[in-house]
Design an enzyme around this catalytic site. Structure first.
Site, PDB file in Angstrom:
ATOM      1  N   TYR A  67       1.030  -1.238  -0.088  1.00 48.41           N
ATOM      2  CA  TYR A  67       0.100   0.059  -0.110  1.00 48.41           C
ATOM      3  C   TYR A  67       0.867   1.243   0.053  1.00 48.41           C
ATOM      4  CZ  TYR A  67      -3.846  -3.164   1.537  1.00 48.41           C
ATOM      5  OH  TYR A  67      -4.555  -3.983   1.747  1.00 48.41           O
ATOM      6  N   LEU A 116     -18.036  -1.821   2.824  1.00 40.27           N
ATOM      7  CA  LEU A 116     -19.036  -0.606   2.324  1.00 40.27           C
ATOM      8  C   LEU A 116     -18.769  -0.842   0.616  1.00 40.27           C
ATOM      9  CD1 LEU A 116     -18.438   2.220   4.642  1.00 40.27           C
ATOM     10  CD2 LEU A 116     -20.408   0.851   4.333  1.00 40.27           C
ATOM     11  N   ARG A 159     -16.199  -0.423  -1.227  1.00 35.45           N
ATOM     12  CA  ARG A 159     -15.192   0.658  -1.655  1.00 35.45           C
ATOM     13  C   ARG A 159     -15.959   1.916  -1.865  1.00 35.45           C
ATOM     14  NH1 ARG A 159     -11.180  -2.680  -2.602  1.00 35.45           N
ATOM     15  NH2 ARG A 159     -11.418  -4.830  -3.146  1.00 35.45           N
ATOM     16  N   GLY A 160     -16.850   1.964  -0.770  1.00 33.46           N
ATOM     17  CA  GLY A 160     -17.530   3.437  -0.774  1.00 33.46           C
ATOM     18  C   GLY A 160     -19.149   3.326  -1.568  1.00 33.46           C
TER      19      GLY A 160
END
Length: 341
Positions: free
Chosen positions: A70, A220, A222-223
């Site tokens: 990341y 969620l 990814r939104g």
């Protein structure tokens, strides 16, 4: 600036990861979006990210999820900085490894070889500023390396004392059994939400049979589920390339998202809170990850831990948000080759 030591934290609901794993908060913080994939470097705020991690720990969140790829190490350094000065105590650090990046941030494969696993761990320990990683896991299964070799390397790290528990990510039921035969698996990290229910069935049954806890990422989606309307993203954002956000699927998925938020409003909560509470209601062996990058959203998400959904609402959600409720796969064609389908 000296960060004060916090020895007393609010009590959130807890989950035991696996039969003998750590006791952690039922809500965990996924730090990925603080360094990569969402937005751009210009839109990320390291100071707010550090403050959000610290606020999460102060609120009782004791499970922090990161990965060495990341931001190509940036995320681990960020987490290490946030937990310095006393906040590391009582926090379970979950680290994924194995994905290979190019200098420009692209992808160049996966490496699960024994020597590579130990090398990845050495760098993670240094960037995090810790002596031991609590939960260590390959982010994906390396198709070119026997799974037993990758898992065996983590078992060696556990024997050496630099890793406490073995985790795995995006494995099917057969792979999970193979990994568990090499060394007891503490947790399976797998995407699980009202929009992604691939874990349900044989995989979940196998994990529970073997006493393996579940870390549910993408709660969620990814939104997708977080807002009443579906946002559009610039090409630099990972989500712009995911089928569920594609124009051809927008109308169908927008209708599903609107329905979720209507149900939430009718019960006095936000759509994000309802989506998170649904995942938390899947069992007392599930840690629900949220990828919050700011303190305002964190406060909304933490509130979801206190919600008890009535059986009638749970039944409605299960009926209306089945496996095929949303259009489009959860990754693009390249990504789907490396995950459970």
């Amino acid at each position: 600036m000296t960060i004060p030591t916090h020895t007393t934290r609010p009590a959130l609901p807890t989950v035991r990861l696996g039969r003998t794993g750590p006791l952690v908060s039922a809500l965990g913080l996924g730090a990925m979006g603080m360094s990569d994939f969402y937005g751009t470097a210009a839109t990320r705020d390291d100071e707010e990210s550090v403050a959000t991690i610290q606020a999460a720990v102060d609120a009782g969140v004791t499970f922090i999820n990161t990965g060495d790829f990341y931001g190509m190490g940036h995320n681990e350094r960020l987490v290490g900085r946030a937990l310095a000065g006393g906040r590391r105590d009582g926090v379970t650090l979950s680290v994924k490894f194995g994905a290979l990046r190019t200098p420009r941030g692209g992808w160049s494969g996966f490496d699960g070889r024994h020597a590579a696993v130990k090398n990845f761990a050495a760098y993670s320990l240094d960037r995090l500023g810790v002596d031991v990683i609590d939960l260590y896991q390959p982010a994906r299964v390396d198709p070119a390396v026997p799974l037993e070799e990758t898992i065996g390397a983590i078992a060696d790290l556990i024997a050496e004392g630099t890793v406490r528990h073995l985790g795995v990510s995006e494995m099917d039921a057969a792979q999970l059994r193979r990994a568990h035969a090499v060394h007891p698996v503490t947790a399976l990290e797998i995407e699980w939400s009202l929009a992604t229910r691939v874990v349900e069935g044989e995989l979940l049954d196998t994990a529970r049979e073997l006493g393996i806890g579940i870390v549910a990422y993408g709660a969620l989606s990814r939104g997708l589920l977080a807002q009443p309307t579906i946002a559009e993203y610039a090409p630099t954002d990972f989500r712009a390339h995911l089928p569920r956000f594609a124009p051809e699927h927008r109308d169908r998925n927008a209708a599903r998202v609107a329905r979720l938020h209507a149900l939430a409003a009718a019960h006095g909560m936000t759509g994000a809170q309802l989506a998170l509470a649904w995942v938390m209601a899947r069992g007392d062996d599930v840690v629900t990850l949220v990828g919050t990058t700011n303190r305002r959203r964190l406060a909304e998400n933490v509130t979801a831990t206190s919600l008890v959904l009535p059986p009638s609402l749970l039944a409605t959600l299960d009926e209306e948000f089945g496996a095929d409720a949303f259009a489009g796969t959860r990754y693009d064609a390249f990504g789907m080759r490396m995950v459970v389908n």
